[in-house]
Design a protein around this motif. Structure first.
Motif, mmCIF file in Angstrom:
data_model
loop_
_atom_site.group_PDB
_atom_site.id
_atom_site.type_symbol
_atom_site.label_atom_id
_atom_site.label_comp_id
_atom_site.label_asym_id
_atom_site.label_seq_id
_atom_site.Cartn_x
_atom_site.Cartn_y
_atom_site.Cartn_z
ATOM 1 N N VAL A 1 -3.530 5.792 -11.464
ATOM 2 C CA VAL A 1 -4.949 5.801 -11.125
ATOM 3 C C VAL A 1 -5.139 6.329 -9.711
ATOM 4 C CG1 VAL A 1 -6.987 4.359 -10.750
ATOM 5 C CG2 VAL A 1 -5.516 3.945 -12.730
ATOM 6 N N ARG A 2 -4.310 5.812 -8.788
ATOM 7 C CA ARG A 2 -4.435 6.247 -7.400
ATOM 8 C C ARG A 2 -4.095 7.715 -7.233
ATOM 9 N NH1 ARG A 2 -3.860 1.159 -6.525
ATOM 10 N NH2 ARG A 2 -1.665 0.895 -6.971
ATOM 11 N N MET A 3 -3.207 8.195 -8.075
ATOM 12 C CA MET A 3 -2.748 9.565 -7.922
ATOM 13 C C MET A 3 -3.589 10.553 -8.710
ATOM 14 S SD MET A 3 -0.426 9.256 -5.719
ATOM 15 C CE MET A 3 0.397 10.828 -5.702
ATOM 16 N N GLY B 1 0.795 -1.232 0.000
ATOM 17 C CA GLY B 1 0.000 0.000 0.000
ATOM 18 C C GLY B 1 0.820 1.271 0.000
ATOM 19 N N LYS B 2 2.059 1.180 -0.445
ATOM 20 C CA LYS B 2 2.935 2.363 -0.450
ATOM 21 C C LYS B 2 2.376 3.478 -1.333
ATOM 22 C CE LYS B 2 6.277 -0.139 -1.996
ATOM 23 N NZ LYS B 2 5.535 -1.405 -2.012
ATOM 24 N N SER B 3 1.928 3.104 -2.522
ATOM 25 C CA SER B 3 1.420 4.135 -3.436
ATOM 26 C C SER B 3 0.109 4.724 -2.911
ATOM 27 C CB SER B 3 1.217 3.557 -4.832
ATOM 28 O OG SER B 3 2.453 3.135 -5.353
ATOM 29 N N SER B 4 -0.728 3.878 -2.354
ATOM 30 C CA SER B 4 -1.989 4.373 -1.781
ATOM 31 C C SER B 4 -1.688 5.329 -0.632
ATOM 32 C CB SER B 4 -2.828 3.207 -1.252
ATOM 33 O OG SER B 4 -2.972 2.210 -2.231
ATOM 34 N N LEU B 5 -0.711 4.945 0.173
ATOM 35 C CA LEU B 5 -0.333 5.766 1.329
ATOM 36 C C LEU B 5 0.283 7.092 0.869
ATOM 37 C CD1 LEU B 5 -0.567 5.203 4.330
ATOM 38 C CD2 LEU B 5 1.745 4.257 4.286
HETATM 39 N N1 GDP Z 1 -8.050 -3.051 2.537
HETATM 40 C C1 GDP Z 1 -7.084 -2.158 2.235
HETATM 41 N N2 GDP Z 1 -6.546 -2.185 1.016
HETATM 42 C C2 GDP Z 1 -5.562 -1.283 0.753
HETATM 43 C C3 GDP Z 1 -5.106 -0.350 1.717
HETATM 44 N N3 GDP Z 1 -4.115 0.375 1.178
HETATM 45 C C4 GDP Z 1 -3.945 -0.084 -0.074
HETATM 46 N N4 GDP Z 1 -4.819 -1.080 -0.354
HETATM 47 C C5 GDP Z 1 -4.932 -1.834 -1.604
HETATM 48 O O1 GDP Z 1 -3.785 -2.649 -1.758
HETATM 49 C C6 GDP Z 1 -3.408 -2.777 -3.129
HETATM 50 C C7 GDP Z 1 -1.957 -2.392 -3.323
HETATM 51 O O2 GDP Z 1 -1.774 -1.027 -3.036
HETATM 52 P P1 GDP Z 1 -0.568 -0.164 -3.610
HETATM 53 O O3 GDP Z 1 -0.720 1.200 -3.039
HETATM 54 O O4 GDP Z 1 -0.500 -0.269 -5.098
HETATM 55 O O5 GDP Z 1 0.682 -0.922 -3.001
HETATM 56 P P2 GDP Z 1 2.245 -0.740 -3.333
HETATM 57 O O6 GDP Z 1 2.611 -1.817 -4.279
HETATM 58 O O7 GDP Z 1 2.919 -0.926 -2.024
HETATM 59 O O8 GDP Z 1 2.453 0.628 -3.903
HETATM 60 C C8 GDP Z 1 -4.377 -1.883 -3.898
HETATM 61 O O9 GDP Z 1 -5.392 -2.692 -4.433
HETATM 62 C C9 GDP Z 1 -4.930 -0.963 -2.835
HETATM 63 O O10 GDP Z 1 -6.227 -0.499 -3.135
HETATM 64 C C10 GDP Z 1 -5.721 -0.369 3.021
HETATM 65 O O11 GDP Z 1 -5.382 0.386 3.932
HETATM 66 N N5 GDP Z 1 -6.702 -1.309 3.216
#
Ligand code: GDP
Ligand code: MG
Length: 320
Positions: free
Chosen positions: A103-105, A63-67
């Motif tokens: 998409v997230r951004m 969830g790095k990108s989401s965060l």
């Molecule tokens: N349930 C839940 N899903 C999350 C959360 N944060 C991210 N995700 C989901 O986890 C998946 C990977 O997130 P992403 O941000 O791409 O992860 P990254 O690979 O670390 O950058 C995506 O489908 C997000 O929607 C959270 O706090 N809770």
């Protein structure tokens, strides 16, 4: 936009006037490396220290990108400006993760106060570890006050890049063993702040306990890394994360550790540049006809490998 040249000085000027395309081209120069990147380095080296860097690392999908996107919203609410470098060591053409990030951004793409760039470098020695500090320096020279660097927490280079930031955030998920995996990947040592993201899932408390236990076993400095819970997709806990980043920054600034960290960073960059330059030079000598002759002599037992290597090294030195 064709008028935009590839000249780093002109590009820097255009980027300073706010032209995003110019900034994108500068980043491409950095990615490619070579003479233009070096010229750019010479134009930006004196602008150092304005930008505060935050590294974020953790397993793929944690969830790095989401965060990062959630953090960007908080940063904007505070009327700060944030540049984001998503370091992607894989091919830019497979780009699934990059597309996902876009998409997230999407909330932020029209915002002048946010800059997002995925970086991938291939094909030249030391690519990522040399390109990342260069890219940060460009953003610093363009007066971005905050630069967040996202890297996947697998592979030494990626962990090192995130760990070289002023403040490093390690993202883990709830679930048995996630913290243990992070520990194995060498993430515990680089963490200034732990985030248990996806705290909406089961097991977040167990993960917190795992991290706490590991921290107790490691030799901590004065700073005790806080362990935060977030749900990035719902903006939960993200204000607190921003406050902890600010607190860590204040701590570093007050105790003088910020300067020490930055000296270590320069040290690492410098030795990387020296190593790669020497390596490049030696690699260049490997293609020469004299080298082929040396190899034949080695095959026939007419020279020993160390003596042959010494000849190669002096050839590389003569090239200089
Ligand atoms: N349930 C839940 N899903 C999350 C959360 N944060 C991210 N995700 C989901 O986890 C998946 C990977 O997130 P992403 O941000 O791409 O992860 P990254 O690979 O670390 O950058 C995506 O489908 C997000 O929607 C959270 O706090 N809770
Ligand atoms: Mg990502």
């Amino acid at each position: 936009m064709n008028r935009l040249s590839r000249d780093p000085v002109a590009l820097l000027k255009a980027a300073r006037e706010g032209q995003r395309l110019a900034l994108a081209r500068l980043m491409s120069l950095v990615e490619r490396g070579g003479d233009e990147a070096r010229l750019l380095g010479a134009e930006t080296y004196s602008h150092v220290g304005g930008a505060y860097t935050v590294g974020m690392t953790g397993a793929p999908g944690s969830g790095k990108s989401s965060l990062t996107a959630a953090l960007a919203s908080v940063v904007r609410a505070e009327e700060e400006r944030l540049a984001i470098l998503a370091i992607d060591p894989s091919s830019p053409f497979t780009g699934g993760a990059i597309l996902g990030d876009r998409v997230r951004m999407q909330d932020h793409v029209m915002d002048d106060g946010i800059y997002i760039r995925s970086m991938a470098t291939r094909g030249h020695l030391g690519g990522l570890s040399l390109a990342t500090p260069q890219a940060i320096r460009v953003l610093d020279a363009l007066d971005w006050p905050w630069v967040l660097v996202e890297t996947v927490g697998v592979g030494q280079v990626e962990v090192d890049i995130a760990g070289a930031a002023d403040t490093t955030i390690v993202v883990v998920n709830p679930g048995w063993g996630d913290a243990v995996q992070a520990n194995k990947a060498g993430l515990m040592e680089v963490a200034d702040i732990f985030v248990i993201n996806k705290a909406d899932r089961k097991g977040a408390d167990d993960t917190r306990r795992d991290i706490q236990q590991m921290l107790e076993l490691s030799s901590l400095g004065e700073w005790e890394p806080p362990i935060l819970m977030t749900v990035a997709t719902d903006q939960v806990g993200v204000d607190e994360l921003w406050r902890e980043i600010a607190a860590h920054r204040e701590y570093l600034e007050n105790c003088g550790e910020l300067k020490a960290r930055r000296i270590r960073r320069i040290d690492a960059e410098l030795s990387e540049i020296v190593t790669r330059s020497l390596e490049n030079r030696v690699v260049a000598t490997m293609d020469r006809p004299e080298t082929a002759k040396l190899k034949e002599q080695l095959m026939r037992g007419e020279i020993d490998p160390y003596a042959a290597a010494a000849q190669l090294i002096s050839m590389a030195e003569d090239d200089n």
